[in-house]
Design a protein around this motif. Structure first.
Motif, PDB file in Angstrom:
ATOM      1  N   ASN A  49       0.843  -1.193   0.000  1.00  0.00           N
ATOM      2  CA  ASN A  49       0.000   0.000   0.000  1.00  0.00           C
ATOM      3  C   ASN A  49       0.880   1.245   0.000  1.00  0.00           C
ATOM      4  OD1 ASN A  49      -1.987   1.903   0.388  1.00  0.00           O
ATOM      5  ND2 ASN A  49      -2.317   1.392   2.551  1.00  0.00           N
TER       6      ASN A  49
ATOM      7  N   ASN B  68       2.221   3.756   2.944  1.00  0.00           N
ATOM      8  CA  ASN B  68       3.436   3.269   3.605  1.00  0.00           C
ATOM      9  C   ASN B  68       4.743   3.639   2.912  1.00  0.00           C
ATOM     10  OD1 ASN B  68       2.050   2.042   5.775  1.00  0.00           O
ATOM     11  ND2 ASN B  68       1.405   0.436   4.372  1.00  0.00           N
TER      12      ASN B  68
ATOM     13  N   ASN C 191      -4.146  -6.624  -5.003  1.00  0.00           N
ATOM     14  CA  ASN C 191      -4.415  -6.291  -3.605  1.00  0.00           C
ATOM     15  C   ASN C 191      -5.901  -6.512  -3.336  1.00  0.00           C
ATOM     16  OD1 ASN C 191      -4.762  -4.807  -1.094  1.00  0.00           O
ATOM     17  ND2 ASN C 191      -2.842  -3.746  -1.572  1.00  0.00           N
TER      18      ASN C 191
ATOM     19  N   GLU D 203      -6.448   0.231  -2.922  1.00  0.00           N
ATOM     20  CA  GLU D 203      -5.859   1.253  -2.049  1.00  0.00           C
ATOM     21  C   GLU D 203      -5.797   2.599  -2.773  1.00  0.00           C
ATOM     22  OE1 GLU D 203      -5.757   0.503   0.903  1.00  0.00           O
ATOM     23  OE2 GLU D 203      -4.545  -1.256   1.435  1.00  0.00           O
TER      24      GLU D 203
ATOM     25  N   ASN E  61      -4.244 -14.132   0.440  1.00  0.00           N
ATOM     26  CA  ASN E  61      -3.421 -15.322   0.201  1.00  0.00           C
ATOM     27  C   ASN E  61      -3.779 -16.048  -1.110  1.00  0.00           C
ATOM     28  OD1 ASN E  61      -2.370 -18.326   1.957  1.00  0.00           O
ATOM     29  ND2 ASN E  61      -1.149 -16.784   0.966  1.00  0.00           N
TER      30      ASN E  61
ATOM     31  N   ASP F 250      -2.464 -15.139  -3.955  1.00  0.00           N
ATOM     32  CA  ASP F 250      -1.464 -14.668  -4.917  1.00  0.00           C
ATOM     33  C   ASP F 250      -0.785 -15.788  -5.698  1.00  0.00           C
ATOM     34  OD1 ASP F 250      -1.219 -11.577  -4.208  1.00  0.00           O
ATOM     35  OD2 ASP F 250      -1.439 -12.720  -2.356  1.00  0.00           O
TER      36      ASP F 250
ATOM     37  N   ALA G 226       5.310  -6.014  -0.661  1.00  0.00           N
ATOM     38  CA  ALA G 226       5.618  -5.814   0.757  1.00  0.00           C
ATOM     39  C   ALA G 226       4.845  -6.844   1.578  1.00  0.00           C
ATOM     40  CB  ALA G 226       5.350  -4.376   1.177  1.00  0.00           C
ATOM     41  N   MET G 227       4.233  -6.394   2.672  1.00  0.00           N
ATOM     42  CA  MET G 227       3.723  -7.351   3.662  1.00  0.00           C
ATOM     43  C   MET G 227       2.567  -8.228   3.176  1.00  0.00           C
ATOM     44  SD  MET G 227       5.775  -6.975   6.101  1.00  0.00           S
ATOM     45  CE  MET G 227       6.954  -6.642   4.819  1.00  0.00           C
TER      46      MET G 227
ATOM     47  N   HIS H 201       2.429 -14.585   5.385  1.00  0.00           N
ATOM     48  CA  HIS H 201       1.543 -15.747   5.236  1.00  0.00           C
ATOM     49  C   HIS H 201       2.364 -16.987   5.518  1.00  0.00           C
ATOM     50  CE1 HIS H 201      -1.632 -13.411   3.230  1.00  0.00           C
ATOM     51  NE2 HIS H 201      -0.653 -12.797   2.586  1.00  0.00           N
TER      52      HIS H 201
ATOM     53  N   ARG I 168      -1.947  -1.643   8.124  1.00  0.00           N
ATOM     54  CA  ARG I 168      -1.662  -0.343   8.713  1.00  0.00           C
ATOM     55  C   ARG I 168      -2.677   0.702   8.256  1.00  0.00           C
ATOM     56  NH1 ARG I 168       2.538  -3.390   8.239  1.00  0.00           N
ATOM     57  NH2 ARG I 168       4.419  -3.011   9.477  1.00  0.00           N
TER      58      ARG I 168
ATOM     59  N   GLN J  18      -0.478   5.854  11.186  1.00  0.00           N
ATOM     60  CA  GLN J  18       0.328   5.156  12.174  1.00  0.00           C
ATOM     61  C   GLN J  18       1.679   4.864  11.544  1.00  0.00           C
ATOM     62  OE1 GLN J  18      -2.251   1.330  11.806  1.00  0.00           O
ATOM     63  NE2 GLN J  18      -0.319   0.514  12.569  1.00  0.00           N
TER      64      GLN J  18
ATOM     65  N   ASN K  30       3.853   1.704  12.190  1.00  0.00           N
ATOM     66  CA  ASN K  30       3.876   0.446  12.946  1.00  0.00           C
ATOM     67  C   ASN K  30       3.061   0.615  14.221  1.00  0.00           C
ATOM     68  OD1 ASN K  30       5.369  -0.573  10.886  1.00  0.00           O
ATOM     69  ND2 ASN K  30       7.328  -0.432  11.915  1.00  0.00           N
TER      70      ASN K  30
ATOM     71  N   LYS L 151      -1.156 -11.956   8.048  1.00  0.00           N
ATOM     72  CA  LYS L 151      -2.136 -11.601   7.025  1.00  0.00           C
ATOM     73  C   LYS L 151      -2.978 -12.800   6.602  1.00  0.00           C
ATOM     74  CE  LYS L 151      -0.196  -7.298   5.564  1.00  0.00           C
ATOM     75  NZ  LYS L 151       0.144  -6.810   6.924  1.00  0.00           N
TER      76      LYS L 151
HETATM   77  N1  LIG Z   1       3.298   5.644   7.133  1.00  0.00           N
HETATM   78  C1  LIG Z   1       3.824   4.451   7.366  1.00  0.00           C
HETATM   79  N2  LIG Z   1       4.831   4.005   6.583  1.00  0.00           N
HETATM   80  C2  LIG Z   1       5.360   2.775   6.814  1.00  0.00           C
HETATM   81  C3  LIG Z   1       4.938   1.974   7.905  1.00  0.00           C
HETATM   82  C4  LIG Z   1       3.850   2.457   8.688  1.00  0.00           C
HETATM   83  O1  LIG Z   1       3.356   1.773   9.595  1.00  0.00           O
HETATM   84  N3  LIG Z   1       3.340   3.704   8.395  1.00  0.00           N
HETATM   85  N4  LIG Z   1       5.553   0.785   8.186  1.00  0.00           N
HETATM   86  C5  LIG Z   1       6.823   0.504   7.522  1.00  0.00           C
HETATM   87  C6  LIG Z   1       7.104  -0.922   7.547  1.00  0.00           C
HETATM   88  S1  LIG Z   1       8.027  -1.555   8.835  1.00  0.00           S
HETATM   89  C7  LIG Z   1       6.740  -1.737   6.534  1.00  0.00           C
HETATM   90  S2  LIG Z   1       7.177  -3.384   6.535  1.00  0.00           S
HETATM   91  C8  LIG Z   1       6.038  -1.244   5.361  1.00  0.00           C
HETATM   92  C9  LIG Z   1       4.708  -1.980   5.184  1.00  0.00           C
HETATM   93  O2  LIG Z   1       4.076  -1.595   4.019  1.00  0.00           O
HETATM   94  P1  LIG Z   1       2.839  -2.438   3.467  1.00  0.00           P
HETATM   95  O3  LIG Z   1       3.212  -3.821   3.194  1.00  0.00           O
HETATM   96  O4  LIG Z   1       2.229  -1.640   2.369  1.00  0.00           O
HETATM   97  O5  LIG Z   1       1.883  -2.426   4.769  1.00  0.00           O
HETATM   98  P2  LIG Z   1       0.532  -3.132   5.231  1.00  0.00           P
HETATM   99  O6  LIG Z   1      -0.429  -2.141   5.745  1.00  0.00           O
HETATM  100  O7  LIG Z   1       0.899  -4.225   6.149  1.00  0.00           O
HETATM  101  O8  LIG Z   1      -0.127  -3.568   3.900  1.00  0.00           O
HETATM  102  C10 LIG Z   1      -0.022  -4.511   3.092  1.00  0.00           C
HETATM  103  C11 LIG Z   1      -0.960  -4.370   1.894  1.00  0.00           C
HETATM  104  O9  LIG Z   1      -1.123  -5.706   1.477  1.00  0.00           O
HETATM  105  C12 LIG Z   1      -2.483  -5.977   1.202  1.00  0.00           C
HETATM  106  N5  LIG Z   1      -2.659  -7.417   1.452  1.00  0.00           N
HETATM  107  C13 LIG Z   1      -2.949  -8.054   2.598  1.00  0.00           C
HETATM  108  N6  LIG Z   1      -3.015  -9.383   2.402  1.00  0.00           N
HETATM  109  C14 LIG Z   1      -2.745  -9.606   1.098  1.00  0.00           C
HETATM  110  C15 LIG Z   1      -2.638 -10.761   0.277  1.00  0.00           C
HETATM  111  O10 LIG Z   1      -2.819 -11.904   0.713  1.00  0.00           O
HETATM  112  N7  LIG Z   1      -2.309 -10.584  -1.036  1.00  0.00           N
HETATM  113  C16 LIG Z   1      -2.104  -9.343  -1.572  1.00  0.00           C
HETATM  114  N8  LIG Z   1      -1.781  -9.254  -2.855  1.00  0.00           N
HETATM  115  N9  LIG Z   1      -2.233  -8.231  -0.831  1.00  0.00           N
HETATM  116  C17 LIG Z   1      -2.519  -8.350   0.493  1.00  0.00           C
HETATM  117  C18 LIG Z   1      -3.253  -5.055   2.109  1.00  0.00           C
HETATM  118  O11 LIG Z   1      -4.546  -4.805   1.588  1.00  0.00           O
HETATM  119  C19 LIG Z   1      -2.371  -3.833   2.138  1.00  0.00           C
HETATM  120  O12 LIG Z   1      -2.679  -2.961   1.092  1.00  0.00           O
HETATM  121  O13 LIG Z   1       5.754   0.142   5.442  1.00  0.00           O
HETATM  122  C20 LIG Z   1       6.752   0.950   6.072  1.00  0.00           C
HETATM  123  N10 LIG Z   1       6.320   2.326   5.972  1.00  0.00           N
END
Ligand SMILES: Nc1nc2c(c(=O)[nH]1)N[C@H]1C(S)=C(S)[C@@H](COP(=O)(O)OP(=O)(O)OC[C@H]3O[C@@H](n4cnc5c(=O)[nH]c(N)nc54)[C@H](O)[C@@H]3O)O[C@H]1N2
Ligand SMILES: Nc1nc2c(c(=O)[nH]1)N[C@H]1C(S)=C(S)[C@@H](COP(=O)(O)OP(=O)(O)OC[C@H]3O[C@@H](n4cnc5c(=O)[nH]c(N)nc54)[C@H](O)[C@@H]3O)O[C@H]1N2
Ligand SMILES: [Mo]
Length: 765
Positions: free
Chosen positions: A233, A237, A259, A263, A295, A297, A376-377, A382, A656, A660, A662, A754
């Motif tokens: 996202n 993020n 996704n 988003e 999950n 993917d 990313a996450m 998973h 997230r 926020q 984390n 997730k």
């Molecule tokens: N502002 C801000 N910035 C950050 C962070 C923060 O908390 N705030 N955290 C930092 C950190 S440590 C990290 S690791 C990154 C995290 O960055 P992201 O990985 O973007 O964070 P998440 O919110 O965990 O979102 C994961 C996205 O994956 C999607 N998703 C969930 N499950 C699945 C799935 O099974 N398949 C697919 N294809 N999509 C799925 C969700 O809908 C979401 O859009 O961001 C970093 N940057």
């Protein structure tokens, strides 16, 4: 059987209401600029705010403590995003948490406060100790704190009874010293936040391409034809990635987002760094959005690959990169057979994506001479996180998308120096080569046995096998899975030590004795005997560069992270240490000289890091070499994961919000998803909501049941949201209580945050 009830509620919220609007159709633009300005002003005041933000991500300034997205070669005057500015303002606040605060607030009272409230109290200003049985922290002198740590560590039966956690904001210099201290002390118990984050990427990539890092540079975004953004996202993020996506789109690249949620940032984006981005309609970014099931993917990627292989059969030699596959890879035949055998029904059912949309995505991949996959996450957290990553690599290998411009794998890292910390040796599974170099440089015998990662650290503390827990940053209690169990694990320790900048729940749920050691942040001037020092970090694309704070430290009692490590090391190791800690702290160039000796790729570190933009670490894949055991990249075969959901069961992802970082919650709003003043919410497909006889705002408890243990997250409110059927979305860390410690990815051990099966239990109000 019900999981033992916590003595006190572990996670508290302070949301007052719930309002839901349609999500905005554009990300960034004027609202983002206003949000930045507002946060900065409230936290730092106008002058400090402007001065600080103008140094952010500049060559002579400091690295953003937000995400790990790289800086462009030509930087804008304001080279930051809304969320980076919030992270900076949060650290550079002028409010302080001092001994008077702890005198006024008992720990039991602080337990009643929300995480947001705790963070908002300001910067930790002085070392504090909680003595056994006490309900208050009291001040302690640094030296006494170090001696207390030494007594506990040296009193252990084995160094393996201590655990040393790291969160990814820690600089290279601090991380290198920390692992040096820990290994000279005698253990590899070095879990880090990466274990809960991109570990699946590291493990997955290492196995099949020979390096656990991404293979693209920022410049590649300028030369690519297609970008797949999977399970990420970026609008929230990694907002600065949006500028790179926007530039790529303007140059004709097609962007596909995979996704469960559409988003906001990916649909439309206004670049706040461009005047014309402040007004107007913004650039549509994603050309194709595939709302995959949680999950789903592997299934979806298999579908895309199946289409590509089918086209190749019709136009032999025109679709996939045969030459690359023959010369540089292994396992293609077995892989292709498996894809042929996988039937469409399973693919569309498990992915939730229809054949026509899969065909469109495949067409985009086939049309692209060069293609980048970012993730990313959404992929890593998973049980089959490693397989998810390797399935992405399969897609890239088909088109030969490694070792040439505009193409490659791009795991987008989270914490700003999480990648650097691993490079520096923060790793529970160090290689023998690394340990050999530590030995030859320093002359001590480092421990060889692998240590605990994050989930195994929790289990070791729970089982009484580990008794001292030291955290270099982070918020282990709230970031970890199974919050109640993690709480019991920490409470089982004799001593817990938190080296921190801001107050969080890990300071409240502690061992018999607890220390808070407050450190300088990125924004502050780090003065040592040899004058002001800078530190270095490595971004998501393997570029190492300096970071130099410019603000006066908020309190005279703060020490830098390297100085805290040195203080602990001197007290714990005494005169027998092979390291002259004092000398290292006086001048961080000396630390960098040692890094250069131990870690390949840091030749002439002190010279190269002072050049504008820093320097890239070696990346064999970028040069077309795969350093796997066979010297080739590997196609791999992965089964489609099945989630048999009964009626009333949903697969939950913890994600997230826009406000926020984390576990640090700035406000209870999630602007890009249209949610206001509520964090204890569960997003569900509107038809699922209706089918369950629920409506928006209804209160439910979320229940997960694994191995006969029921875990409950009480009092969430229902929010109907556009997403696949049978999926649920909640926020991290509120829903971590539902994630069993034993639900983690094969081989990488990343908690499956997730994909957790939950049920809803209506609350009688
Ligand atoms: N502002 C801000 N910035 C950050 C962070 C923060 O908390 N705030 N955290 C930092 C950190 S440590 C990290 S690791 C990154 C995290 O960055 P992201 O990985 O973007 O964070 P998440 O919110 O965990 O979102 C994961 C996205 O994956 C999607 N998703 C969930 N499950 C699945 C799935 O099974 N398949 C697919 N294809 N999509 C799925 C969700 O809908 C979401 O859009 O961001 C970093 N940057
Ligand atoms: N359910 C669920 N759980 C998750 C995730 C998820 O998506 N879902 N995401 C996981 C991921 S990707 C990650 S990276 C982890 C994050 O886990 P952590 O890194 O442990 O958590 P943070 O919330 O980033 O840590 C915030 C704290 O770090 C301290 N801090 C901030 N800056 C500094 C600094 O410069 N120095 C020091 N010493 N301390 C500092 C402050 O005291 C602050 O309260 O959480 C993981 N947990
Ligand atoms: Mo992360």
């Amino acid at each position: 059987m019900t999981d033992e009830k916590p003595k006190k509620a572990i996670i508290r919220n302070d949301d007052e209401g719930l309002e839901v609007d349609d999500p905005p159709t554009t990300a960034a633009g004027i609202p983002a600029v206003l949000a930045t300005a507002d946060h900065a002003r409230r936290q730092m005041g106008v002058f400090r705010g402007v001065k600080t933000l103008l140094r952010l991500n500049q060559a002579k300034g400091f690295d953003c403590p937000g995400c790990a997205w790289p800086d462009p070669a030509h930087r804008a005057t304001a080279e930051f995003c809304e969320n980076g500015a919030k992270a900076v303002a949060d650290e550079a606040t002028t409010d302080i948490v001092d001994p008077a605060f702890f005198e006024d607030h008992a720990i039991s009272q602080l337990m009643e406060k929300s995480g947001r409230w705790l963070n908002a109290q300001g910067r930790l200003a002085q070392p504090m100790v909680r003595r056994p049985g006490a309900d208050h922290y009291e001040p302690i002198r640094w030296q006494e704190a170090f001696e207390l740590i030494a007594d506990e560590l040296n009193g252990l039966d084995s160094p393996d009874e201590a655990i040393f956690y790291t969160s990814g904001r820690t600089s290279n210099e601090a991380a290198f010293l920390y692992q040096l201290f820990v290994r000279e002390f005698g253990t590899n118990n070095l879990p880090d936040c990466s274990n809960m984050c991109h570990e699946s990427s590291g493990v997955g990539l290492s196995e099949v391409i020979g390096i656990g890092k991404g293979t693209v540079s920022l410049e590649d975004f300028e030369h690519t034809d297609a970008i797949f953004v999977i399970g990420q996202n970026p609008g929230t993020n990694h907002p600065r990635m949006m500028s790179a996506l926007q530039r790529a789109a303007r140059k004709g690249a097609t962007i596909v987002s995979i996704n469960p949620l559409a988003e906001t940032g990916l649909t439309r984006f206004k670049n706040p760094q461009e005047i014309r981005g402040w007004v107007g309609k913004g650039t549509p970014l994603s050309d194709l959005h595939l709302p995959v099931r949680i999950n789903g993917d592997v299934a979806l990627l298999k579908g895309i690959i199946k289409e590509i292989l089918a086209s190749e059969e019709q136009r032999r030699g025109e679709v996939i990169d045969r030459e690359f596959i023959d010369q540089k890879t292994s396992g293609f035949e077995e892989f292709a057979d498996d894809i042929r055998r996988t039937d469409w029904e399973e693919i569309t059912e498990a992915s939730g994506i229809c054949r026509d949309q899969i065909r469109q995505a495949a067409q985009i991949a086939m049309d692209a001479d060069s293609m980048i996959c970012c993730w990313a996450m959404g992929l890593t957290q998973h049980k089959n996180g490693v397989a998810n990553i390797q399935q992405v690599v399969n897609l890239l290998l088909l088109g030969g998308h490694f070792g040439r411009p505009g193409a490659g794998a791009c795991p987008v890292r989270g914490h700003s120096n999480v990648q650097g910390d691993r490079t520096m040796g923060i790793w529970d599974r160090p290689t023998d080569a690394f340990l050999d170099r530590l030995k030859s440089t320093f002359g001590f015998e480092p421990p060889r046995e692998h240590g605990y990662d994050a989930v195994h650290a929790i289990k070791a503390m729970r089982d009484g096998q580990a008794k001292v827990f030291v955290a270099m940053g982070g918020n282990f209690l709230s970031a970890s899975p199974d919050t109640n169990l993690t709480a019991r694990a920490l409470e089982n320790c004799r001593l817990t030590v938190q080296i921190s900048t801001k107050l969080n729940r890990s300071h409240l749920i502690t061992g018999d004795m607890a220390l808070i050691l407050p450190c300088l942040g990125r924004t502050e001037i780090d003065r040592q005997a040899g004058g002001p020092q800078f530190v270095t970090v490595e971004n998501s694309m393997g570029i190492v560069h300096p970071s130099r704070g410019g603000l006066e430290p908020l309190s005279e009692h703060l020490l830098s992270e390297p100085a805290i490590v040195a203080g602990m090391a001197r007290a714990v190791l005494g005169d027998s240490s092979k390291v002259s800690w004092e000398e290292l702290i006086a001048d961080y160039d000396v630390i960098r000289e040692l890094i250069e000796e131990v870690i390949p790729g840091f030749e002439s570190f002190n010279i190269r890091v002072r050049k504008p933009g820093g320097f890239p670490l070696p990346n064999p894949v970028r040069e077309g070499r795969f350093s796997t055991d066979t010297g080739k990249a590997k196609f791999t075969v992965h089964p489609i994961p099945r989630h048999e959901l009964d009626d009333g069961e949903y697969l939950m992802m913890t994600i997230r919000s826009h406000d926020q970082f984390n576990t640090t919650v700035y406000t209870n709003d999630d602007r890009y998803r249209g949610i206001k003043d509520a964090r204890r919410v569960v997003l569900l497909n509107p038809d699922d909501v209706a089918e369950a006889g629920l409506k928006q705002g209804d209160a439910v408890d979320l229940v997960s049941e694994y191995d006969g243990v029921e875990r409950v997250a009480p009092n969430f409110r229902v929010v109907p949201y556009e997403m696949p059927r049978k999926s649920a979305g909640t926020y991290f860390p509120e829903a971590n209580v539902l994630v069993p410690v034993d639900e983690y990815a094969h081989r990488s051990h990343t908690p499956a945050s997730k994909s957790i099966v939950i049920r809803l239990r209506r609350r009688s109000t």
